[in-house]
Design a protein around this motif. Structure first.
Motif, PDB file in Angstrom:
ATOM      1  N   VAL A 321       0.840  -1.205   0.000  1.00  0.00           N
ATOM      2  CA  VAL A 321       0.000   0.000   0.000  1.00  0.00           C
ATOM      3  C   VAL A 321       0.873   1.253   0.000  1.00  0.00           C
ATOM      4  O   VAL A 321       1.947   1.286   0.602  1.00  0.00           O
ATOM      5  N   GLN A 322       0.377   2.277  -0.685  1.00  0.00           N
ATOM      6  CA  GLN A 322       1.022   3.586  -0.652  1.00  0.00           C
ATOM      7  C   GLN A 322       0.514   4.317   0.587  1.00  0.00           C
ATOM      8  O   GLN A 322      -0.681   4.615   0.693  1.00  0.00           O
ATOM      9  N   ILE A 323       1.407   4.596   1.522  1.00  0.00           N
ATOM     10  CA  ILE A 323       0.986   5.192   2.787  1.00  0.00           C
ATOM     11  C   ILE A 323       0.276   6.514   2.554  1.00  0.00           C
ATOM     12  O   ILE A 323      -0.779   6.790   3.141  1.00  0.00           O
ATOM     13  N   LYS A 324       0.815   7.339   1.690  1.00  0.00           N
ATOM     14  CA  LYS A 324       0.210   8.652   1.446  1.00  0.00           C
ATOM     15  C   LYS A 324      -1.203   8.511   0.877  1.00  0.00           C
ATOM     16  O   LYS A 324      -2.123   9.239   1.260  1.00  0.00           O
ATOM     17  N   GLU A 325      -1.386   7.554  -0.023  1.00  0.00           N
ATOM     18  CA  GLU A 325      -2.708   7.327  -0.608  1.00  0.00           C
ATOM     19  C   GLU A 325      -3.715   6.911   0.460  1.00  0.00           C
ATOM     20  O   GLU A 325      -4.844   7.424   0.502  1.00  0.00           O
ATOM     21  N   TYR A 326      -3.309   5.983   1.318  1.00  0.00           N
ATOM     22  CA  TYR A 326      -4.267   5.464   2.291  1.00  0.00           C
ATOM     23  C   TYR A 326      -4.500   6.436   3.443  1.00  0.00           C
ATOM     24  O   TYR A 326      -5.581   6.443   4.033  1.00  0.00           O
ATOM     25  N   LEU A 327      -3.545   7.278   3.748  1.00  0.00           N
ATOM     26  CA  LEU A 327      -3.826   8.343   4.714  1.00  0.00           C
ATOM     27  C   LEU A 327      -4.907   9.273   4.170  1.00  0.00           C
ATOM     28  O   LEU A 327      -5.769   9.742   4.919  1.00  0.00           O
ATOM     29  N   ALA A 328      -4.855   9.528   2.860  1.00  0.00           N
ATOM     30  CA  ALA A 328      -5.904  10.351   2.243  1.00  0.00           C
ATOM     31  C   ALA A 328      -7.247   9.627   2.276  1.00  0.00           C
ATOM     32  O   ALA A 328      -8.295  10.251   2.526  1.00  0.00           O
ATOM     33  N   LYS A 329      -7.227   8.306   2.036  1.00  0.00           N
ATOM     34  CA  LYS A 329      -8.471   7.537   2.109  1.00  0.00           C
ATOM     35  C   LYS A 329      -9.049   7.576   3.519  1.00  0.00           C
ATOM     36  O   LYS A 329     -10.264   7.730   3.702  1.00  0.00           O
ATOM     37  N   TYR A 330      -8.186   7.414   4.519  1.00  0.00           N
ATOM     38  CA  TYR A 330      -8.670   7.376   5.899  1.00  0.00           C
ATOM     39  C   TYR A 330      -9.253   8.731   6.301  1.00  0.00           C
ATOM     40  O   TYR A 330     -10.280   8.794   6.990  1.00  0.00           O
ATOM     41  N   LEU A 331      -8.575   9.804   5.878  1.00  0.00           N
ATOM     42  CA  LEU A 331      -9.102  11.134   6.185  1.00  0.00           C
ATOM     43  C   LEU A 331     -10.480  11.315   5.566  1.00  0.00           C
ATOM     44  O   LEU A 331     -11.425  11.774   6.226  1.00  0.00           O
ATOM     45  N   ALA A 332     -10.622  10.961   4.292  1.00  0.00           N
ATOM     46  CA  ALA A 332     -11.903  11.132   3.613  1.00  0.00           C
ATOM     47  C   ALA A 332     -12.987  10.279   4.259  1.00  0.00           C
ATOM     48  O   ALA A 332     -14.140  10.714   4.406  1.00  0.00           O
ATOM     49  N   ASP A 333     -12.646   9.057   4.650  1.00  0.00           N
ATOM     50  CA  ASP A 333     -13.612   8.171   5.304  1.00  0.00           C
ATOM     51  C   ASP A 333     -14.115   8.805   6.593  1.00  0.00           C
ATOM     52  O   ASP A 333     -15.322   8.814   6.883  1.00  0.00           O
ATOM     53  N   ARG A 334     -13.201   9.333   7.390  1.00  0.00           N
ATOM     54  CA  ARG A 334     -13.607   9.944   8.668  1.00  0.00           C
ATOM     55  C   ARG A 334     -14.502  11.158   8.448  1.00  0.00           C
ATOM     56  O   ARG A 334     -15.480  11.358   9.175  1.00  0.00           O
ATOM     57  N   VAL A 335     -14.193  11.964   7.456  1.00  0.00           N
ATOM     58  CA  VAL A 335     -15.010  13.152   7.198  1.00  0.00           C
ATOM     59  C   VAL A 335     -16.394  12.739   6.711  1.00  0.00           C
ATOM     60  O   VAL A 335     -17.410  13.302   7.138  1.00  0.00           O
ATOM     61  N   ARG A 336     -16.455  11.764   5.815  1.00  0.00           N
ATOM     62  CA  ARG A 336     -17.761  11.294   5.338  1.00  0.00           C
ATOM     63  C   ARG A 336     -18.612  10.805   6.493  1.00  0.00           C
ATOM     64  O   ARG A 336     -19.808  11.108   6.587  1.00  0.00           O
ATOM     65  N   ASN A 337     -18.005  10.014   7.384  1.00  0.00           N
ATOM     66  CA  ASN A 337     -18.790   9.451   8.476  1.00  0.00           C
ATOM     67  C   ASN A 337     -19.209  10.519   9.466  1.00  0.00           C
ATOM     68  O   ASN A 337     -20.346  10.503   9.955  1.00  0.00           O
ATOM     69  N   LEU A 338     -18.313  11.443   9.765  1.00  0.00           N
ATOM     70  CA  LEU A 338     -18.677  12.569  10.630  1.00  0.00           C
ATOM     71  C   LEU A 338     -19.892  13.298  10.063  1.00  0.00           C
ATOM     72  O   LEU A 338     -20.872  13.572  10.775  1.00  0.00           O
ATOM     73  N   GLY A 339     -19.837  13.608   8.769  1.00  0.00           N
ATOM     74  CA  GLY A 339     -20.947  14.328   8.150  1.00  0.00           C
ATOM     75  C   GLY A 339     -22.239  13.545   8.175  1.00  0.00           C
ATOM     76  O   GLY A 339     -23.313  14.097   8.424  1.00  0.00           O
ATOM     77  N   SER A 340     -22.158  12.249   7.940  1.00  0.00           N
ATOM     78  CA  SER A 340     -23.370  11.430   7.919  1.00  0.00           C
ATOM     79  C   SER A 340     -23.954  11.238   9.306  1.00  0.00           C
ATOM     80  O   SER A 340     -25.168  11.367   9.505  1.00  0.00           O
ATOM     81  N   VAL A 341     -23.106  10.927  10.305  1.00  0.00           N
ATOM     82  CA  VAL A 341     -23.595  10.575  11.636  1.00  0.00           C
ATOM     83  C   VAL A 341     -24.135  11.789  12.363  1.00  0.00           C
ATOM     84  O   VAL A 341     -25.243  11.757  12.922  1.00  0.00           O
TER      85      VAL A 341
END
Length: 813
Positions: A321-341
């Motif tokens: 895995v590309q660490i930089k890519e997955y850090l971006a994925k994790y950030l986006a996932d957290r923001v999406r969930n924050l917004g939804s919940v």
């Protein structure tokens, strides 16, 4: 007979499919018309922009003429009043009061395809009814309104209604006022048997025991209903029931999701959620602990466990895995969930560009992400292709009862040690030996208890990494501006300090006048007990969501919730004590025609139970249910080879061989890529993203699962043992006993006759197929009843399987 449902045939699993399609169509028609009674003429009443006009513009126009500046056409916005005076084609875009002089109206009614809006190649088309609504809105003055969800909620005066005596809760009057306006009659109150079953299923997720039903029916005290409600709210099973929904929202699972979908350590977080609802933890504190439990002053272990919320997103442990890519994925996932919940908003669009329908900008998205920039994620990448994988940072924790028992042991050890050392001269040799033996025993018990500790991922705050806006969401493009923790400008509230970290984020979300958090939460809680929200869009209160059918009531509940100190149990209690909640779910012909989707709540809603509660019900009625609260994931029976394609590493599923097999559904092992087939058949989500409302399908797979899943077969044959032992001697008496145990009421003569005939038919068959009978009564781990005739037991097992397949058994009405 009491009860609202009657059984006439063993149900076909596809029954009511056509009715559900019709219901969906009716709902869409009802909402698309902006809830305009049943006149086709838009001028039937005063139009409201938010209710009647915004949904049309948002669906058909905002993608090109909305908040997203990057994709806006003709430099024109139709989502705000400031642009209506712009001149296009010699006319104002909108000339209030004069549709024929408005460019908007001319464009949407043009027969020239090169002029018509929306353009034919957009794939969007306005219906005649929508055009009529826009025309009438312009004629009435084209009054814009700020979006309802982004305005502060407030108290509203109670409306005058035709029957104030009926309204047990003040806000019942908001519903009745609508019924009065629509000139419809609401449903009568349900009978006590129906109410008992409804309350048990709604508040605990378990069927009502027949003894409790009979006691409630016979209770003549004026507060009998309130007493039952309070008893169920105090039950430890209330937390389990509420947790199922919250775990859907936060996408809790026992595996990482990506690539090898290895197990990770998360189950103590699930238990924290259950306990939080049981303890009636205020929702604002519940929010702080999950988003920022690690940052709280003098944090407790429980609060640190709560911070596992930040860690239960999907992660990858593949070596390349590309660490930089997955850090971006994790950030986006957290923001999406924050917004939804918490915001009830779809922020995913803003990862790559400004939101097309809502005021959220791409800068807002990454500003939210900056709040999570301090979460230690780099250690996650050290977890390998093992299952369970290590996702440090992790800690070891003990279950709450174990902690209490361990503390008692430690206290007693201290006493024993003190006596041994301080009273050594006064102790006899026998007393000393007894104390030493006790000390040794206590130390052994302490060691056993310590070995029950479970690991759990927690949040650790480190130096925040730099977060940049990613142009088009491209993780390799660092040219965007730096993002800092900040809140969207349009979501104004009284939060008055510069935001710095996740604790500030949690405090902002739970500021008493924040326009979204309380509204979103109470709307979802309402939906748990009525089937639909006051705003039907549980996952999106933005521009693409639906207008609340009862906006004043939604405001009132939000105000009350905050004023009550974010008290979840009190909110639930108010809802279930209301007269609206106690109505029958049977629709009159008038309501079926006027409000088929029950958006006016002039009756209750019959609906299928969530997957977990269907399983729980079968285990509870059979007597197999293990009611232990909390603990490691349970592994029920599962088809052999189901994990054959699960790699990195290869693994073999081993079902539990002890009482853990009979745990409640909330504790089932949640494998994201290979969700348990029973859960999948009944529409449980994989929990890759937030799910605010589960779909409800009606397929043969569901009926086949109930008939053939070993959990249900075993539950049926153990229930059959109870039927034979406790149901009396006659087939009719046994059917009556089984029916009452499963459904809380006595069967009709027709219902009894159908099941007696089913028993006789199977009895004759198994007398000729004794081997088949023997195989059936040996399904599962539960001991076989060697003192009962296997042939008779197999026949009654088939009766029990039929009962478990009844719509009434699977539904809450």
């Amino acid at each position: 007979m009491s009860g609202e449902f009657r059984f006439s045939r063993i149900p076909n699993p596809m029954r009511r499919c056509a009715r559900r399609v019709a219901l969906f169509t009716a709902t869409a028609t009802f909402l698309a018309a902006g809830a305009l009674a049943h006149d086709n003429v838009a001028s039937a009443r005063r139009l409201a922009y938010n209710r009647d006009v915004r949904p049309i513009l948002s669906d058909k126009c905002f993608s090109c003429h909305g908040p997203d500046s990057a994709h806006r056409q003709a430099d024109l916005r139709l989502d705000r009043a400031e642009d209506e005076g712009q001149v296009r084609g010699g006319h104002s875009v909108i000339e209030p009061g004069k549709p024929e002089e408005s460019e908007l109206w001319q464009r949407i009614t043009s027969r020239d395809e090169s002029e018509r809006m929306p353009p034919p190649d957009s794939g969007k088309e306005l219906s005649a009814e929508e055009i009529a609504i826009l025309e009438e809105w312009i004629r009435q003055g084209a009054v814009y309104e700020p979006h309802w969800a982004y305005q502060a909620f407030r108290n509203h005066s109670l409306p005058e209604v035709s029957d104030r005596e009926w309204c047990r809760e003040p806000w019942d009057r908001f519903l009745m006022a609508r019924w009065d306006d629509e000139q419809v009659e609401h449903a009568p109150e349900a009978d006590r048997r129906t109410l008992a079953r409804r309350l048990y299923l709604d508040l605990t997720g378990l069927p009502a025991p027949i003894d409790d039903v009979e006691a409630f029916v016979a209770d003549e005290r004026p507060d009998a209903y309130e007493r039952l409600v309070d008893k169920l709210l105090a039950s430890p099973h209330f937390g389990e029931r509420m947790a199922v929904y919250w775990l859907d929202l936060v996408r809790y699972a026992d595996t990482v999701g990506y690539h090898g979908d290895q197990e990770h350590a998360a189950s103590p977080y699930r238990d924290y959620v259950i306990q939080a609802f049981n303890d009636n933890k205020p929702f604002d504190q519940f929010t702080r602990e999950q988003l920022a439990g690690d940052l709280l002053p003098n944090r407790t272990e429980e609060q640190w466990v709560a911070s596992c919320y930040n860690r239960i997103l999907q992660t990858s442990h593949e070596g390349g895995v590309q660490i930089k890519e997955y850090l971006a994925k994790y950030l986006a996932d957290r923001v999406r969930n924050l917004g939804s919940v918490w915001l009830g908003s779809t922020l995913a669009c803003a990862e790559c560009h400004n939101h097309k329908y809502d005021p959220f900008t791409q800068q807002d998205f990454y500003n939210f992400g900056a709040f999570f920039a301090d979460v230690e994620d780099l250690m996650t990448f050290r977890g390998g292709d093992t299952s369970p994988t290590k996702r440090e940072p992790e800690i070891e924790v003990l279950d709450r009862p174990v902690r209490w028992e361990l503390q008692e042991i430690e206290n007693r050890l201290q006493e024993v040690s003190t006596r041994i050392t301080s009273d050594s001269e006064s102790l006899t040799e026998q007393e000393r030996n007894e104390l030493l033996a006790e000390q040794k025993r206590l130390e052994a018990c302490r060691e056993v208890l310590r070995r029950t500790a479970r690991r759990v991922m927690v949040t650790v705050s480190v130096e925040p990494r730099t977060i940049r806006v990613l142009p088009r969401g491209d993780w390799m493009d660092d040219s965007g501006p730096i993002a800092q923790p900040a809140f969207p400008e349009f979501l104004r509230c009284s939060f008055d300090r510069p935001p710095r970290n996740r604790l500030d984020l949690a405090d902002w979300l739970t500021t008493p006048d924040h326009p979204l958090t309380a509204r979103v939460f109470v709307n979802r809680i309402w939906a748990l007990f009525f089937g639909e929200g006051l705003c039907p869009s549980l996952d999106d209160v933005g521009g693409q969501g639906l207008w609340p059918v009862h906006p004043e009531l939604l405001d009132q509940l939000a105000v009350q919730f905050v004023e009550d100190g974010w008290d979840v149990k009190l909110l639930v209690r108010r809802i279930v004590l209301s007269s609206a909640y106690r109505q029958q779910s049977v629709a009159s012909a008038q309501l079926q025609e006027r409000d088929p989707a029950n958006l006016w709540f002039a009756r209750q809603t019959a609906r299928r139970l969530p997957a977990e509660f269907i399983r729980d019900s079968a285990l509870a009625v059979s007597g197999l249910l293990n009611r232990r609260i909390g603990g490691p994931p349970a592994r029920p029976y599962q088809p052999e080879g189901y994990y054959a394609l699960l790699n990195f590493p290869k693994r073999t599923y081993r079902p539990d061989r002890d009482a853990n097999q009979y745990r409640r559904g909330v504790y089932m092992h949640w494998q994201r890529q290979f969700l348990h087939p029973m859960l999948k058949a009944f529409d449980a989500p994989q929990r890759e993203e937030c799910v605010a409302k589960r779909p409800v399908s009606n397929t043969p797979l569901a009926a086949l699962t109930l008939l053939n899943d070993p959990t249900f077969v075993e539950a049926a044959r153990v229930f059959a043992e109870r039927i034979v032992r406790l149901g009396g001697a006659s087939p009719g008496g046994r059917v009556t006993w089984a029916w009452r145990e499963a459904l809380g009421r006595s069967p009709s003569e027709e219902e009894r006759a159908v099941l007696v005939a089913l028993f006789q038919e199977n009895l004759a068959r198994y007398r000729e197929q004794r081997d088949a009978a023997g195989r059936l009564v040996r399904v599962g781990l539960a001991p076989v009843a060697t003192d009962l005739d296997a042939v008779e037991l197999a026949a009654w097992t088939q009766v029990a399987r039929a009962i478990f397949n009844l719509h009434e058994f699977l539904q809450r009405n």
